[in-house]
Scaffold this motif. Structure first.
Motif, short mmCIF file in Angstrom:
data_model
loop_
_atom_site.label_atom_id
_atom_site.label_comp_id
_atom_site.label_asym_id
_atom_site.label_seq_id
_atom_site.Cartn_x
_atom_site.Cartn_y
_atom_site.Cartn_z
N GLN A 85 0.83 -1.20 0.00
CA GLN A 85 0.00 0.00 0.00
C GLN A 85 0.87 1.26 0.00
O GLN A 85 1.87 1.32 0.71
CB GLN A 85 -0.90 0.02 1.24
N PRO A 86 0.52 2.25 -0.82
CA PRO A 86 1.25 3.52 -0.78
C PRO A 86 0.89 4.29 0.48
O PRO A 86 -0.02 3.89 1.23
CB PRO A 86 0.74 4.24 -2.04
N GLU A 87 1.58 5.37 0.69
CA GLU A 87 1.26 6.20 1.85
C GLU A 87 -0.16 6.74 1.71
O GLU A 87 -0.64 7.02 0.61
CB GLU A 87 2.25 7.36 1.95
N ARG A 88 -0.80 6.90 2.85
CA ARG A 88 -2.15 7.47 2.84
C ARG A 88 -2.11 8.90 2.33
O ARG A 88 -1.14 9.63 2.54
CB ARG A 88 -2.74 7.45 4.25
N VAL A 89 -3.18 9.29 1.67
CA VAL A 89 -3.33 10.68 1.26
C VAL A 89 -3.81 11.47 2.48
O VAL A 89 -4.83 11.13 3.09
CB VAL A 89 -4.34 10.80 0.11
N THR A 90 -3.06 12.48 2.83
CA THR A 90 -3.38 13.26 4.04
C THR A 90 -4.08 14.57 3.67
O THR A 90 -4.08 14.99 2.52
CB THR A 90 -2.11 13.55 4.84
N GLY A 91 -4.64 15.19 4.68
CA GLY A 91 -5.27 16.49 4.49
C GLY A 91 -6.59 16.46 3.77
O GLY A 91 -7.00 17.47 3.18
N LEU A 92 -7.29 15.32 3.81
CA LEU A 92 -8.57 15.23 3.11
C LEU A 92 -9.68 15.87 3.95
O LEU A 92 -9.77 15.64 5.16
CB LEU A 92 -8.93 13.76 2.84
N PRO A 93 -10.57 16.63 3.31
CA PRO A 93 -11.71 17.20 4.04
C PRO A 93 -12.68 16.10 4.47
O PRO A 93 -12.70 15.00 3.89
CB PRO A 93 -12.37 18.14 3.02
N ALA A 94 -13.48 16.37 5.45
CA ALA A 94 -14.48 15.41 5.92
C ALA A 94 -15.59 15.27 4.89
O ALA A 94 -15.91 16.21 4.15
CB ALA A 94 -15.05 15.86 7.26
N LEU A 95 -16.18 14.09 4.85
CA LEU A 95 -17.30 13.86 3.95
C LEU A 95 -18.48 14.74 4.34
O LEU A 95 -18.67 15.07 5.51
CB LEU A 95 -17.72 12.39 3.98
N GLY A 96 -19.29 15.07 3.35
CA GLY A 96 -20.51 15.82 3.62
C GLY A 96 -20.37 17.32 3.55
O GLY A 96 -21.38 18.04 3.58
N GLY A 97 -19.15 17.81 3.45
CA GLY A 97 -18.95 19.26 3.37
C GLY A 97 -18.96 19.76 1.94
O GLY A 97 -19.47 19.11 1.02
N GLY A 98 -18.38 20.93 1.72
CA GLY A 98 -18.25 21.48 0.38
C GLY A 98 -19.58 21.78 -0.27
O GLY A 98 -20.55 22.14 0.38
#
Length: 755
Positions: free
Chosen positions: A596-609
C-alpha cells in the motif's frame, strides 16, 4: 455448428445410439468394454485432438445405464488427456467439455432419480482441471427446455469461453450460473421432525472407521435404534489371536498359524489374517460403545452392493426402519490417465449401488431421515480421486432429487472435508498443513454429524462440513504464447454503462470500460489478479453508431518472453476488412497484493463542500443518470481537487469489463473528476487519452462513499497530465491513475452541454 466453423470432426457413438452425424468420421461402439473403447479411439485418430465434447446423458436412461455411461466418460477422459495435454503444450487451445441436460443447475434443483447419475460428470471435469491445469475444462449443464439450436449455441459459447473458470456452469437460456457455497444455512423445513429413541436407522459402513464414530455420537445425542451394515463378518475370535493386542505380536501369531496350516506366510496373507481380527474387534467395540450410551444396536454382515442380499437382510426390520445413514465407501486413488475400469466399478458399486440397494429395500414413505456421506472431493474436485469425486457428486444430485419427491424427509448430503484420523497419512497431513488446510478433528466431526439431525438443519440438502478449502487446487499458468479473444459489443448498447455515456448523438464505450476489459481478460486468461497496468492509450474510441455494424472486436494478449508482462491491444475489423486500433496497454502479470502507498493526508471530511450534481447539468460533464456518482466537491484548488463519490457498480456482460480489483462504473468517476479539474482550471472540455500507470490496490466500494483526489503533474493550453487517486475517507488509497493525460476538445463543449 462445429462443422460450419471449420472443425474436423470425429464422432464416437456409444452402444445403442443409432444417430449418425454428417460431416465427420464415424466410430460406433458395440459394447461398453474398455478394450473396444481404446481401439475405437485410436482408429478415430485422437492422437491430434484439440476438443473433446462429451454428451454425458440421454433421455429416459435407467439408473444403471446412467452409471455405466458415467464410468465410460471417465475412461474416455483417461484416453484423451494425453493427446489434449500434448496439444496444449504447443500453445494451442485444448479443451475437455461435457454437456448434460439435468435442470441447468447441475441437478441440484431436483430431477428424476434415474437422471441423477449424469450429475457425477462435474466431479470428473473438476478433477481433470486440477490434474491437467493446462487444459480448458468445462462441465456444462443445460435445462431440458432448450431447443437443440439454442442449446448448441450455448454449448459453443462455453467451448470458446476465454476464462478458465468456473469449471462447472449451468445455462437455462436466461441465466448463467456457477456453484459456490452459501453464506447462510438453508431455512429448515416447516414439517421437520426430531430424531428420537423411536427411530431405527440403517447405517451403512457403520461398524468401523469414521462412520462408526459418527454412529456412536448419534446414539449419545439422540438415542435412536441403530442397525449397522458392514462387510466384516463377525464370528468367534480365532484361538491364535486371543489375548494379543500388540500389532507385532498379532502378526507374528498369524505367521505361526499359517505355517501350522502348511500355508506360505506371505505378507499379503499375514495382513489379511491380521486385518480380519482387527476388523472384528473394532466392530465389537463399536457395538459395545453404542450400547453403553443407551441405544439399541444390531450388526448385519452384508454386501450392500448385492441388492438381493441387502433386501433379505433388511426384510425383518423393514416396517420399523425410519432412516438411512449411507457412510460406506471405498477409495481407489489414481490419476485419470491411469484409471482402470475395475477401480471405477469398485468405487461406484459401494457409493452408488449400495445406496440404491438399501433404499430400494425400504418403504420410501416411512423414511424420515436420509443422510449421505459425500465429500469435498466431489464439490471441488480432487487430484487422484476422479471416480470418488464423481460418485459423491451423484450423491449430491440424488439428495436434491429425493428431497423434491419426498419433501417430508430430512435429506442431507454431507460433503466432508478431510478428517484428522487414521485415514490421512502423516505425509498427506503435512501437505495439507503446508497449504493451510485444517483437518476436521474427530470430536468436532462427530459433533457436527449429530447436530445435523436437529430440525433446524432440515433444510440443508447439500452441505459442506469442515474447511471450505479445496483439498487440491488448480495451478493455472499464464499463456506463454499470443492469444486472441473475440467479443461482440453490440449487446452493450442496452447496458446503462454505455447508454448513459453519450457524447453528442452516439453512445461511446467509456475508456474506463476498455481498461476493465483488458484487465478482466488478462485475469481470466492467467488465473491471477492484475495489480498494475502501464501505458494505457486510447487510439480511437468505440462509438455505437452505424459504423459498428458488422465489426468484429478482438483483444490480443501477447506475453513478453520472460512471462512477466503482456501487451494487450483492442482492435476491430470492419465488414470490408479494415482494421481499426482502439486501445492498447501493457499489463503486469502475476500481480498479487501490492504494498500500500502512503495514505493521502489532508482530506476534508465527507458531507462538506458543495453539491457536485450541478456538474452534470452545467456542461462540465455529459454522463447520464446511472453514471452520476460525483456527490460533493469538498475542495477545489488548482493544486488539489477533492470530490466525494459513490455509485452502485456496473458489471455489464456478466463482469467481462471488470476484474477482482476493478469495476468500470466506479473507475469512471476518476476520469469524470479529471474532466472537472480541466473545466474548472483550464476552462475547456476534455477527454482522457492515456494513463501512464494504473495501480489497482483494492476494489472501490459498491454504492458506498469514497474520495477522489485530482492533482496536476503538468499542463499547457491544450492538454494536461494529472494524477487521480481514489481513497477511503481516511486516505487509504484504493485505485490510482498516475499520469492521466487529458486533451482539450473545445468542439465537444456544446455536445457536453446538450446532455
Amino acid at each position: 455448428r462445429l462443422v460450419a466453423a471449420g472443425w474436423q470432426l470425429r464422432v464416437l457413438r456409444l452402444p445403442g445410439v443409432p444417430q449418425r452425424i454428417s460431416g465427420g468420421a464415424d466410430g460406433a461402439l458395440s459394447s461398453w468394454g474398455a478394450g473396444e473403447l481404446a481401439s475405437r479411439l485410436e482408429e478415430l485418430g485422437t492422437d491430434r485432438v484439440h476438443l473433446v465434447l462429451g454428451f454425458a446423458a440421454a433421455d429416459s436412461l435407467a439408473w444403471a445405464e446412467g452409471v455405466r455411461r458415467l464410468a465410460h466418460t471417465l475412461l474416455i477422459a483417461k484416453h484423451v488427456v494425453g493427446p489434449l495435454t500434448a496439444a496444449a503444450a504447443t500453445g494451442e487451445r485444448a479443451a475437455f467439455v461435457t454437456v448434460t441436460q439435468l435442470d441447468g443447475t447441475f441437478g441440484l434443483g431436483g430431477v428424476a432419480e434415474d437422471a441423477v447419475p449424469a450429475g457425477g460428470v462435474g466431479g470428473l471435469v473438476k478433477t481433470l482441471a486440477v490434474e491437467a491445469p493446462e487444459l480448458f475444462c468445462r462441465a456444462l449443464d443445460l435445462t431440458p427446455a432448450l431447443g437443440a439450436g439454442e442449446a448448441a449455441d450455448l454449448v459453443l459459447d462455453e467451448v470458446y469461453d476465454a476464462a478458465a473458470g468456473p469449471v462447472q456452469v449451468g445455462r437455462d437460456g436466461v441465466r448463467r450460473v456457477a456453484l459456490t457455497l452459501g453464506e447462510e444455512p438453508a431455512a429448515p423445513s416447516a414439517d421437520a421432525v426430531p430424531l428420537t429413541s423411536d427411530d431405527l436407522l440403517v447405517v451403512t459402513g457403520g461398524g468401523r472407521g469414521i462412520t462408526a464414530r459418527c454412529a456412536w455420537a448419534l446414539a449419545a445425542a439422540h438415542r435412536p435404534g441403530l442397525l449397522l451394515l458392514g462387510r466384516t463378518a463377525l464370528g468367534e475370535e480365532p484361538t491364535w489371536a486371543r489375548g494379543l493386542t500388540d500389532q507385532g505380536a498379532l502378526k507374528a501369531a498369524a505367521v505361526d498359524q499359517l505355517k501350522q496350516a502348511d500355508e506360505k506366510p506371505t505378507p499379503k496373507r499375514v495382513e489379511q489374517l491380521y486385518q480380519a481380527v482387527v476388523g472384528e474387534r473394532e466392530v465389537r467395540e463399536t457395538l459395545a460403545a453404542i450400547r453403553a450410551v443407551g441405544s439399541e444396536v444390531e450388526y448385519l454382515a452384508v454386501d450392500i452392493t448385492d441388492a438381493a442380499a441387502t433386501a433379505a437382510a433388511l426384510a425383518p426390520y423393514q416396517e420399523r426402519i425410519t432412516g438411512v445413514v449411507h457412510g460406506a465407501g471405498v477409495l481407489a486413488d489414481q490419476l485419470i490417465s491411469a484409471k482402470k475400469a475395475a477401480e471405477i466399478e469398485r468405487v461406484f458399486s459401494v457409493k452408488l449401488g449400495g445406496l440404491r440397494s438399501v433404499v430400494a429395500a425400504l418403504p420410501a414413505d416411512r423414511l424420515r431421515h436420509v443422510v449421505l456421506f459425500s465429500s469435498v472431493a466431489g464439490f471441488f474436485g480432487n487430484r487422484g480421486q476422479s471416480d470418488y469425486a464423481m460418485a459423491n457428486e451423484v450423491l449430491n444430485s440424488w439428495a436434491a432429487a429425493w428431497k423434491r419427491s419426498h419433501p417430508q424427509t430430512h435429506v442431507t448430503s454431507l460433503n466432508w472435508g478431510a478428517w484428522d484420523s487414521g485415514m490421512v497419512s502423516p505425509q498427506i497431513k503435512a501437505v495439507f498443513e503446508e497449504r493451510g488446510i485444517s483437518l476436521i478433528p474427530e470430536d468436532t466431526g462427530v459433533r457436527l454429524f449429530a447436530e445435523q439431525f436437529a430440525p433446524e438443519r432440515s433444510g440443508d440438502v447439500v452441505t459442506v462440513l469442515g474447511p471450505t478449502t479445496p483439498l487440491s487446487e488448480r495451478e493455472q499458468a499464464a499463456p506463454a504464447s499470443p492469444v486472441v479473444l473475440e467479443r461482440d459489443l453490440a449487446s452493450l448498447i442496452g447496458e446503462p454503462l454505455v447508454a448513459d455515456h453519450v457524447i453528442g448523438d452516439a453512445p461511446v464505450l467509456p475508456a474506463a470500460a476498455a481498461l476493465g476489459w483488458a484487465t478482466g481478460a488478462v485475469e481470466r486468461l492467467t488465473g491471477s489478479g492484475v495489480a498494475e497496468i502501464r501505458d494505457f492509450a486510447v487510439h480511437k474510441g468505440v462509438i455505437f453508431d452505424d459504423s459498428l455494424d458488422g465489426s468484429r472486436f478482438q483483444l490480443s494478449f501477447d506475453p513478453t518472453p520472460d512471462g512477466a508482462e503482456a501487451d494487450v491491444a483492442i482492435r476491430s475489423t470492419t465488414a470490408d476488412g479494415t482494421v481499426r486500433p482502439h486501445y492498447a496497454a501493457r499489463v503486469l502479470l502475476g500481480g498479487g497484493a501490492r504494498p500500500q502507498p502512503e495514505r493521502v493526508t489532508g482530506l476534508p471530511a465527507l458531507g462538506g463542500g458543495s453539491d457536485a450534481q450541478a456538474l452534470y447539468s452545467d456542461g462540465t460533464l455529459f454522463h447520464g443518470e446511472s453514471l452520476r456518482g460525483l456527490r460533493r466537491v469538498l475542495r477545489d484548488d488548482e493544486s488539489r481537487l477533492v470530490i466525494e463519490c459513490g455509485l452502485p457498480e456496473h458489471r455489464p456482460a456478466g463482469g467481462a469489463f471488470a476484474s477482482s480489483r476493478y469495476a468500470p462504473g466506479t473507475a469512471d468517476l476518476l476520469l469524470q473528476a479529471a474532466l472537472v479539474w480541466m473545466r474548472r482550471h483550464r476552462d475547456t472540455a476534455s477527454l482522457p487519452m492515456s494513463v501512464a500507470r494504473a495501480d489497482l490496490y483494492e476494489a472501490l466500494p459498491d454504492g458506498e462513499p469514497f474520495v477522489v483526489v485530482v492533482e496536476p503533474v503538468s499542463a499547457n493550453g491544450t492538454s494536461a497530465t494529472v494524477d487521480v487517486s481514489a481513497c477511503a475517507p481516511d486516505g487509504h488509497v484504493l485505485l490510482r491513475f498516475a499520469g492521466l493525460s487529458l486533451v482539450s476538445t473545445p468542439q465537444l463543449a456544446a455536445k457536453f452541454a446538450s446532455r
